[in-house]
Design a protein around this motif. Structure first.
Motif, mmCIF file in Angstrom:
data_model
loop_
_atom_site.group_PDB
_atom_site.id
_atom_site.type_symbol
_atom_site.label_atom_id
_atom_site.label_comp_id
_atom_site.label_asym_id
_atom_site.label_seq_id
_atom_site.Cartn_x
_atom_site.Cartn_y
_atom_site.Cartn_z
ATOM 1 N N GLY A 47 -0.267 -9.909 -1.913
ATOM 2 C CA GLY A 47 0.145 -9.643 -3.285
ATOM 3 C C GLY A 47 -0.581 -8.494 -3.944
ATOM 4 N N ALA A 48 -1.582 -7.915 -3.272
ATOM 5 C CA ALA A 48 -2.298 -6.772 -3.851
ATOM 6 C C ALA A 48 -1.426 -5.526 -3.740
ATOM 7 C CB ALA A 48 -3.621 -6.555 -3.131
ATOM 8 N N LYS A 49 -1.700 -4.563 -4.639
ATOM 9 C CA LYS A 49 -0.896 -3.349 -4.697
ATOM 10 C C LYS A 49 -1.829 -2.150 -4.836
ATOM 11 C CE LYS A 49 3.138 -1.723 -7.210
ATOM 12 N NZ LYS A 49 4.064 -1.966 -8.324
ATOM 13 N N ILE A 50 -1.664 -1.157 -3.949
ATOM 14 C CA ILE A 50 -2.530 0.029 -3.959
ATOM 15 C C ILE A 50 -1.648 1.229 -4.264
ATOM 16 C CG2 ILE A 50 -4.226 1.365 -2.644
ATOM 17 C CD1 ILE A 50 -4.995 -1.604 -2.819
ATOM 18 N N GLY A 51 -1.986 1.964 -5.345
ATOM 19 C CA GLY A 51 -1.126 3.040 -5.818
ATOM 20 C C GLY A 51 -1.234 4.328 -5.009
ATOM 21 N N PRO A 52 -0.381 5.316 -5.335
ATOM 22 C CA PRO A 52 -0.334 6.579 -4.594
ATOM 23 C C PRO A 52 -1.631 7.374 -4.725
ATOM 24 C CG PRO A 52 1.062 6.660 -6.553
ATOM 25 C CD PRO A 52 0.626 5.241 -6.398
ATOM 26 N N GLY A 53 -2.038 7.969 -3.625
ATOM 27 C CA GLY A 53 -3.194 8.857 -3.648
ATOM 28 C C GLY A 53 -4.527 8.140 -3.769
ATOM 29 N N THR A 54 -4.517 6.824 -3.845
ATOM 30 C CA THR A 54 -5.774 6.078 -3.990
ATOM 31 C C THR A 54 -6.491 5.982 -2.653
ATOM 32 O OG1 THR A 54 -5.265 4.861 -5.993
ATOM 33 C CG2 THR A 54 -6.608 3.702 -4.371
ATOM 34 N N HIS A 55 -7.823 6.050 -2.711
ATOM 35 C CA HIS A 55 -8.636 6.050 -1.498
ATOM 36 C C HIS A 55 -9.625 4.888 -1.509
ATOM 37 C CE1 HIS A 55 -11.755 8.285 1.205
ATOM 38 N NE2 HIS A 55 -11.140 7.327 1.838
ATOM 39 N N LEU A 56 -9.492 3.992 -0.532
ATOM 40 C CA LEU A 56 -10.465 2.920 -0.310
ATOM 41 C C LEU A 56 -11.330 3.360 0.860
ATOM 42 C CD1 LEU A 56 -8.280 1.614 -2.018
ATOM 43 C CD2 LEU A 56 -8.425 -0.432 -0.601
ATOM 44 N N GLN A 57 -12.646 3.569 0.605
ATOM 45 C CA GLN A 57 -13.456 4.269 1.606
ATOM 46 C C GLN A 57 -13.757 3.435 2.855
ATOM 47 O OE1 GLN A 57 -16.759 6.280 -0.475
ATOM 48 N NE2 GLN A 57 -16.892 7.591 1.308
ATOM 49 N N ALA A 58 -14.490 2.347 2.707
ATOM 50 C CA ALA A 58 -14.869 1.510 3.861
ATOM 51 C C ALA A 58 -15.405 0.200 3.318
ATOM 52 C CB ALA A 58 -15.945 2.191 4.701
ATOM 53 N N ILE A 89 -4.094 -1.819 -8.140
ATOM 54 C CA ILE A 89 -4.896 -0.600 -8.271
ATOM 55 C C ILE A 89 -3.945 0.574 -8.449
ATOM 56 C CG2 ILE A 89 -6.532 0.899 -7.068
ATOM 57 C CD1 ILE A 89 -7.684 -1.600 -5.797
ATOM 58 N N GLY A 90 -4.207 1.404 -9.490
ATOM 59 C CA GLY A 90 -3.296 2.481 -9.846
ATOM 60 C C GLY A 90 -3.340 3.667 -8.894
ATOM 61 N N ALA A 91 -2.970 4.822 -9.420
ATOM 62 C CA ALA A 91 -2.886 6.042 -8.613
ATOM 63 C C ALA A 91 -4.200 6.814 -8.623
ATOM 64 C CB ALA A 91 -1.776 6.928 -9.177
ATOM 65 N N ASP A 92 -4.460 7.510 -7.528
ATOM 66 C CA ASP A 92 -5.578 8.459 -7.440
ATOM 67 C C ASP A 92 -6.928 7.840 -7.777
ATOM 68 O OD1 ASP A 92 -3.887 10.597 -6.674
ATOM 69 O OD2 ASP A 92 -3.238 10.784 -8.752
ATOM 70 N N CYS A 93 -7.120 6.572 -7.454
ATOM 71 C CA CYS A 93 -8.432 5.936 -7.620
ATOM 72 C C CYS A 93 -9.280 6.213 -6.382
ATOM 73 C CB CYS A 93 -8.271 4.425 -7.786
ATOM 74 S SG CYS A 93 -7.408 3.969 -9.296
ATOM 75 N N VAL A 145 0.864 -1.189 0.000
ATOM 76 C CA VAL A 145 0.000 0.000 0.000
ATOM 77 C C VAL A 145 0.896 1.232 0.000
ATOM 78 C CG1 VAL A 145 -1.779 1.265 1.258
ATOM 79 C CG2 VAL A 145 -1.778 -1.246 1.285
ATOM 80 N N HIS A 146 0.718 2.094 -1.016
ATOM 81 C CA HIS A 146 1.565 3.288 -1.098
ATOM 82 C C HIS A 146 1.338 4.190 0.117
ATOM 83 C CE1 HIS A 146 3.271 7.050 -2.670
ATOM 84 N NE2 HIS A 146 3.992 6.250 -3.456
ATOM 85 N N ASP A 147 2.392 4.851 0.540
ATOM 86 C CA ASP A 147 2.318 5.708 1.724
ATOM 87 C C ASP A 147 1.256 6.798 1.609
ATOM 88 O OD1 ASP A 147 4.315 4.354 2.962
ATOM 89 O OD2 ASP A 147 5.899 5.832 2.541
ATOM 90 N N SER A 148 1.016 7.254 0.389
ATOM 91 C CA SER A 148 0.057 8.355 0.225
ATOM 92 C C SER A 148 -1.372 7.841 0.004
ATOM 93 C CB SER A 148 0.480 9.225 -0.956
ATOM 94 O OG SER A 148 0.423 8.467 -2.150
ATOM 95 N N ALA A 149 -1.573 6.540 0.037
ATOM 96 C CA ALA A 149 -2.923 5.982 -0.136
ATOM 97 C C ALA A 149 -3.670 5.994 1.191
ATOM 98 C CB ALA A 149 -2.844 4.560 -0.673
ATOM 99 N N THR A 150 -5.014 5.976 1.085
ATOM 100 C CA THR A 150 -5.859 5.926 2.275
ATOM 101 C C THR A 150 -6.656 4.627 2.265
ATOM 102 O OG1 THR A 150 -6.130 8.315 2.142
ATOM 103 C CG2 THR A 150 -7.684 7.118 3.556
ATOM 104 N N VAL A 151 -6.540 3.847 3.310
ATOM 105 C CA VAL A 151 -7.333 2.616 3.417
ATOM 106 C C VAL A 151 -8.279 2.806 4.593
ATOM 107 C CG1 VAL A 151 -7.273 0.131 3.804
ATOM 108 C CG2 VAL A 151 -5.477 1.231 2.443
ATOM 109 N N GLY A 152 -9.580 2.897 4.267
ATOM 110 C CA GLY A 152 -10.588 3.242 5.270
ATOM 111 C C GLY A 152 -10.920 2.079 6.196
ATOM 112 N N PRO A 153 -11.886 2.319 7.079
ATOM 113 C CA PRO A 153 -12.237 1.332 8.086
ATOM 114 C C PRO A 153 -12.758 0.034 7.480
ATOM 115 C CG PRO A 153 -13.753 3.197 8.143
ATOM 116 C CD PRO A 153 -12.635 3.582 7.250
ATOM 117 N N LEU A 154 -12.346 -1.084 8.051
ATOM 118 C CA LEU A 154 -12.908 -2.408 7.748
ATOM 119 C C LEU A 154 -12.683 -2.840 6.305
ATOM 120 C CD1 LEU A 154 -16.161 -1.959 9.866
ATOM 121 C CD2 LEU A 154 -14.092 -3.152 10.548
ATOM 122 N N CYS A 155 -11.693 -2.278 5.638
ATOM 123 C CA CYS A 155 -11.316 -2.788 4.321
ATOM 124 C C CYS A 155 -10.495 -4.065 4.493
ATOM 125 C CB CYS A 155 -10.479 -1.748 3.564
ATOM 126 S SG CYS A 155 -11.431 -0.294 3.088
#
Lengths: 350, 350, 350
Positions: free
Chosen positions: C133-144, C154-158, C118-128
């Motif tokens: 092996g998954a990869k979360i790009g910079p600035g990406t937001h997973l809400q809940a 998953i790329g950037a800024d999603c 998970v990129h440092d600038s990504a946000t992973v919300g509650p209960l995700c």
């Protein structure tokens, strides 16, 4: 595909009746005959693609027993009873590698009632919720965010994808697969109009899903008003399908995406409905009824019929009416000409 | 049903106008007149099943006031104003036993912002998420995996099933029921084509859902572009329904499964749409408009009309055109014969 | 809207080509020309509403460059190249205020595999849940309640809304938006009938979603049998849409709500499908194909055609056939009259 197989491994998996030629290649991909490259596996699943076999670059081809051609250089043919089934067997092996059976046990983040019964060999993934009185059978896998309501019963070797739900009192047989977001046991849609307002008829029945049923992503199966909504053994349901309350779906039916079945309707065994078909309430589709995409069925059907159109009619009639409809502009013209001619004849003979 | 009732309990629940006969049986099931066995409750909800009453094996039957027959041995008739409503009252009592009111409070596994306001009498189930500024009213129950976004407001005595969502700024009235997977406040679908690309028009409005609304499993209600998408008081929405942005649905409407309403359309009160009906954007369906399953409506309607077909037309016209369409093969033949006859007459008279 | 702007702020945001008049009002709402009140912003997005401009009460109006009228008292006109785009720019600013960029980081309640990246600038919300092996790009937001499966990228800024899923091995580009309940990578629907039972064809491919794609609430995108299902760059998909396995959707397409695309079909670039359109399997819709709501397409199309009806036909033909169909009662009457006349003529000339 993510993993490679050598020829010997594939021969062991498929057990071909006959092997022609050979290849030194490791197989690391699957592709259609025309698209395949060296290192790919291909197959002849439909006779109409037979012409593509001689030119295919695939290193290994699955072919039916009566195929007569010979493989090229560094190419191997496996002759099998049913190439599509052989391919499925290989894919199934790939699937096992991609998604290995998870370790049994309950993830620490899952919320499982102390009054629920989870078999020792079942897997309950992260953030699942299992309520009191629910029962999870051996070998069953709840992936993540799965909800199992009060008193629901899930059989053996089922697979429930993320965010799927089996709500209160509903029952799944063995080897059932629910894809993501499936809801088994949402309330049926029933109201009585009382003094201008729709009073809810409580939906206190449940849903019973037979063995070997598969239900596609985000489909919804309503619980019965009382008694049970039933999905018969071996039936396969695609994504975004709606099954109303008290519906009885027979065994080995195929319901394509976005089909909707209204309440209290019965589908006998081996019914096949194309995408976006709508079926009215309180009717029976007889065994083997088939309907093309977007068909609207509002009356009982005879066994084995093939329907099309809205309102549904026999396939051949619908095809004929479509052709005649396109000739309507011409027909109107012809009738106009006849009227002119008659008018002329009337004048002449007057 | 899961629980049994004796005759005295049911008499108290239903308060029948008149009781005929009696039974010593405990009632432990509900079934249609034909399927009912001893120990079952049945009812006459539709006059066409009147012939099934004399032979029913049900121990207790709910009947309309004007029903004249007498019960059999060990059988009891309750005569009531509306048997369907009486049945609903009984089911409601069963429902309370099946799904008792949960204890108030917030489950330890729920993630609730310290800036959210949850009433003391509300129940927040396992693994729910409530964001800052959200407000949950008294007696409201969030079952499990429910999401309530920033600043959303939920009234009193609502019931939100697993994985339902009320996203940022949206508002639910009192006694609203959201079934599993419902999404209130997804973005409206709006783009402007700029230099060959679809530029998103941000959807910064919200959704307002009135009192006593019920929304079926996996249905989606889009937030307005700006201002509000509105679902009027008492309206009932079935599963997998799509409501576009800026739509205004009136009071006491019925939208069956898989209906789709395009953006900025208005439904006045008491509109009833059958399954899979599609409604175009920027139009108004007048009060009491009804449409059969799969109808496609693209123009304003008159109050109280009943529509069918795509494009929608008055029900009786559509029925007539269906009949005439099936006679097209014959009509083409008749016109061909006329042409031959005229040709012959022309030759004769020439 | 929730936040107010003064004229200077809006002038800075929009950069109008020309400003006419002025207002002392703070702008705190957006409304259509007819509904707008003092303090509201309005706009002329469609030439047919031009007549509403002179009487609008809006304090600020966005107008096209060629608009000739003058503002009223305490009213300001911004003349811009494209008023709709200017409005979108303002809405986008409001959106940023409503839903500010969340803090980066992983919520304590999320379940993230130690083998996920998970990129440092990504946000992973509650209960995700994020699997190995998954990869979360910079600035990406997973809400809940978001699920990201094994090996998904998953790329950037999603932006992934609550309960959306990207399952095993699937890939999202940059700036992709998934709305609530979207499922990327559900199994394709494929079976072989073997001895009366439907044997599952394992679906071991994946899904690849291009940059700038948006997918609406509760839509489902099936993974390929093998290889990939593809959604092209810039394509926008509405709610409750179903995309079958091995489908290839081109770039910058628009698929409205409840559309269904059957397996192995190709949509070239700039295809636009109205609500509830159904598309059969194994066909190609050529570049720029457009289809009205509920159209059923079962054959290849020519570039740029506009289709309507089931089965699909050119828009103008369908319109004509609809008109002629409504004249069928009259046509049957006319043919009957012709038959009577001919009969009379035959008698006379006999």
């Amino acid at each position: 595909m993510k993993h490679s197989f050598d020829l010997a491994q594939l021969e062991e998996i498929v057990s071909p009746e006959q092997v022609r030629g050979s290849t030194t290649r490791t197989i690391h991909g699957i592709a259609a005959l025309k698209e395949a490259e060296a290192g790919d596996l291909s197959f002849l699943g439909n006779a109409k693609y037979k012409v593509d076999v001689p030119a295919t670059q695939a290193s290994l081809v699955l072919l039916p027993l009566d195929y007569e051609g010979e493989p090229g250089d560094d190419q191997c043919f496996f002759l099998v009873k049913n190439p599509s089934v052989a391919l499925a067997t290989i894919c199934s092996r790939i699937e096992q590698r991609l998604w290995p059976t998870p370790h049994a046990g309950i993830h620490a983040s899952a919320v499982v009632s102390k009054d629920a019964e989870v078999h020792d060999s079942a897997t309950v993934g992260p953030l699942c919720v299992i309520e009191a009185g629910a029962k999870i059978g051996p070998g069953t896998h709840l992936q993540a965010h799965v909800f199992v309501g009060r008193g629901a019963k899930i059989g053996a070797d089922c697979w429930l994808s993320p965010s799927s739900q089996v709500t209160s009192s509903c029952i799944l047989g063995d080897r059932v697969r629910l894809h993501g977001g499936v809801i088994v046991g949402s309330d049926g849609f029933g109201y009585e109009l009382v003094e201008g307002r729709h009073a809810k008829v409580p939906q206190v029945g449940s849903v019973e899903v037979g063995d070997d049923v598969e239900i596609g992503a985000n489909s919804t199966i309503d619980r019965a008003r009382f008694s049970r909504t039933v999905i018969g053994r071996g039936t396969k349901i695609d994504n975004l399908v709606q099954i109303g309350h008290n519906v009885v779906v027979g065994q080995h039916c195929i319901l394509c995406a976005q089909v909707g079945i209204s309440g209290s309707t019965t589908l006998e065994d081996y019914v096949v409905l194309g995408g976006q078909v709508g079926v009215g309430g309180h009717i029976t589709l007889a065994k083997g009824t088939q309907a093309g995409g977007q068909t609207g069925i509002t009356a009982n059907t005879e066994p084995g019929v093939t329907l099309n159109g809205t309102p549904a009619m026999p396939f051949h009639l619908e095809r004929r009416l479509v052709v005649l409809n396109r000739k309507l502009p011409d027909l109107f013209k012809r009738v106009g000409q006849l009227e002119t001619l008659i008018e002329a004849i009337k004048k002449t003979s007057a």
